[in-house]
Design an enzyme around this catalytic site. Structure first.
Site, PDB file in Angstrom:
ATOM      1  N   CYS A 135     -53.139  -4.519  10.286  1.00 36.29           N
ATOM      2  CA  CYS A 135     -52.232  -4.094   8.819  1.00 36.29           C
ATOM      3  C   CYS A 135     -51.625  -2.889   9.429  1.00 36.29           C
ATOM      4  O   CYS A 135     -52.112  -1.827  10.106  1.00 36.29           O
ATOM      5  CB  CYS A 135     -53.160  -3.731   7.817  1.00 36.29           C
ATOM      6  SG  CYS A 135     -52.127  -3.334   6.201  1.00 36.29           S
ATOM      7  N   ARG A 143     -47.640 -12.177  -1.355  1.00 38.91           N
ATOM      8  CA  ARG A 143     -48.592 -11.097  -1.390  1.00 38.91           C
ATOM      9  C   ARG A 143     -47.951  -9.716  -1.206  1.00 38.91           C
ATOM     10  O   ARG A 143     -48.620  -8.796  -1.738  1.00 38.91           O
ATOM     11  CB  ARG A 143     -49.370 -11.297  -0.215  1.00 38.91           C
ATOM     12  CG  ARG A 143     -50.923 -10.310  -0.092  1.00 38.91           C
ATOM     13  CD  ARG A 143     -51.592 -10.930   1.057  1.00 38.91           C
ATOM     14  NE  ARG A 143     -52.961 -10.145   1.055  1.00 38.91           N
ATOM     15  CZ  ARG A 143     -53.317  -8.923   1.625  1.00 38.91           C
ATOM     16  NH1 ARG A 143     -52.407  -8.300   1.966  1.00 38.91           N
ATOM     17  NH2 ARG A 143     -54.586  -8.473   1.388  1.00 38.91           N
TER      18      ARG A 143
END
Length: 498
Positions: A318, A417
């Protein structure tokens, strides 16, 4: 003027556990890793408990049906990703729920008129030595016979000849009906000295194969996560966009738990979606997240979340913090949310479990997360390394690697998302890369569990609840962090003893 949180944002690397007194009744064999998955009244058991505190990330690169089966057999739970059609996700859920320990869906199948040469190629591809011969060559076709590697020899028999010439025909094969239990099947395997017992439906179509070699394998998994019908449990990820259509399909497929998957769960969108699910399908446990502080936890708990995931930007794949400057060190986030969870428990009489998602680089980080208050952990990189994960296994000069990509990467194309204001990703919040290959999940997770148990023993704990209530933590300076690692020249070849 912006509010400044005075506390430093800390990671798991900045903490160590202090040993507590180890009692004589405290050993790895007595450690119980059972933990609640979903909300429950204090003093009453959770409707779903995990045999081990591990869940797999809601990611394309991680949570396949094969990984979900392996993890559930080890007491954990997978959340199958929702970045696919509703039909495909529901089919993946059914695949896990239809799995029966000891009952194997045949993956080595041929037709009777296929050549032995073709059979050899199929056996080499699957690495299995028993093939089902069905009328159409499928795993559920009408069974005509079985053929094994002992029924022919490549140098002795004509490989261009048909499989039917070397198979044992169904008329000569002991077989069982579809309602046979595993205990009954195993009894027949031993009593009749069989290596394999086919299980057929009333029309003679192959359902499963039961192998004598799998008998001991079934004893390896005493803590399997199963439902009341003894089927493996499986979770499913959902989003705040198509949940009204996706949730009923997943429930019909048999999902045991749902979890809203969002990079930032502290939103009215998620609260509204949680409220809708709890109103229309109150029987299905549904988690929320992700959050990094106590206020966000309380917000989702009051909206009906049955568990809450913690972590923004801490995952190895991430880059949300780099791109948006949003997030929090995972250790600080877990400690803050755990305090809010306990306050919510004291105020309402309900316990809402929390999950540490991300920031877990080393096995001992799992122990730290649990000691800080997490009821279970969710991991992506960790599980992406195993055979059962989705990424391709690739050779490199330094060994094998597995593909691993983030849901915020262009490869995943999971624009739903990440609310970036369009019908696609405007910028990436995850990367596409590789992780070192780690073999089979069963072996890798067994090692991690062994480390966790011995850590708990050193801390004088035999349950996770005791571990959380008695654990002592100390901050780590840079120098003490360096002191934690080996500081000698390491032997690069194994020592031999004459």
């Amino acid at each position: 003027m912006a509010q400044v949180i005075a506390e430093v944002s800390r990671t798991f690397n900045e903490f160590l556990l202090l040993p507590n007194r180890t009692r004589t009744d405290c050993s790895p064999a007595t450690v119980n890793l059972r933990t609640p998955l979903v909300r429950h009244v204090v003093g009453e058991p959770s409707a779903i408990e995990l045999g081990s505190p591990f869940t797999s990330a809601i990611m394309q690169a991680v949570s396949t049906p094969e990984l979900a089966i392996a993890l559930a057999r080890n007491g954990g739970l997978s959340f199958l990703h929702h970045n696919q059609s509703i039909q495909d996700q529901a089919a993946a859920v059914r695949q896990v729920k239809n799995f029966k320990a000891g009952f194997v869906t045949s993956d080595t199948n041929v037709r009777p008129d296929d050549s032995l040469r073709h059979l050899v190629a199929v056996m080499q591809r699957t690495d299995h030595s028993t093939a089902a011969v069905t009328h159409d060559g499928s795993a559920t076709g009408r069974l005509l016979g079985l053929v094994t590697s002992r029924d022919f020899h490549p140098q002795r028999h004509d490989l261009d000849g048909p499989v039917s010439g070397r198979m044992t025909a169904i008329a000569d094969l002991p077989h069982a009906a579809a309602d046979t239990t595993l205990s009954e099947a195993n009894a027949r395997l031993w009593d009749q000295r069989l290596d394999c017992l086919p299980v057929l439906d009333t029309e003679g179509h192959l359902q499963y194969l039961v192998f004598r070699s799998d008998y001991t394998d079934n004893k390896r998994f005493p803590n399997q996560a199963v439902d009341t019908a003894k089927r493996l449990r499986v979770g499913a990820g959902i989003n705040t966009h198509d949940y009204r259509e996706r949730v009923p399909a997943l429930l019909e497929a048999g999902a045991d738990a749902l979890c809203f998957d969002s990079s930032d769960g502290y939103s009215d969108w998620q609260a509204q979606a949680l409220t809708w699910v709890k109103k229309h399908y109150p029987e299905i446990p549904t988690g929320g997240g992700n959050v990094v502080d106590g206020d966000a936890f309380t917000f989702l708990a009051e909206a009906g979340a049955d568990f809450v995931k913690i972590g923004v930007g801490g995952g190895s794949i991430c880059i949300t913090r780099d791109q948006k400057g949003i997030g929090r060190g995972q250790a600080s986030a877990v400690l803050d949310v755990a305090a809010a969870r306990d306050a919510f428990r004291d105020r309402t009489g309900e316990y809402v479990p929390i999950c540490s998602d991300g920031g877990l680089v080393h096995d001992y980080h799992v122990a730290l997360a649990l000691a800080m208050g997490a009821d279970f952990v969710m991991m992506g990189r960790y599980f992406a390394r195993f055979d059962q994960a989705a990424g391709a296994k690739l050779p490199t000069r330094d060994g094998f690697v597995k593909e691993y990509w983030g849901e915020g990467s262009n490869r995943a194309r999971n624009w739903q998302r990440y609310g970036q204001g369009g019908q696609g990703l405007i910028f990436e919040e995850g990367v596409d890369g590789y992780v070192p290959y780690a073999g089979d999940l069963n072996e890798g997770l067994a090692l991690t569990i062994a480390k966790l148990k011995t850590t708990m023993v050193s801390c004088g704990s035999t349950t996770l609840a005791e571990f959380q209530s008695t654990a002592r933590l100390t901050l780590v300076s840079d120098q003490s962090f360096q002191e934690s690692h080996a500081n000698v020249a390491l032997r690069d070849t194994p020592m031999t003893i004459a």
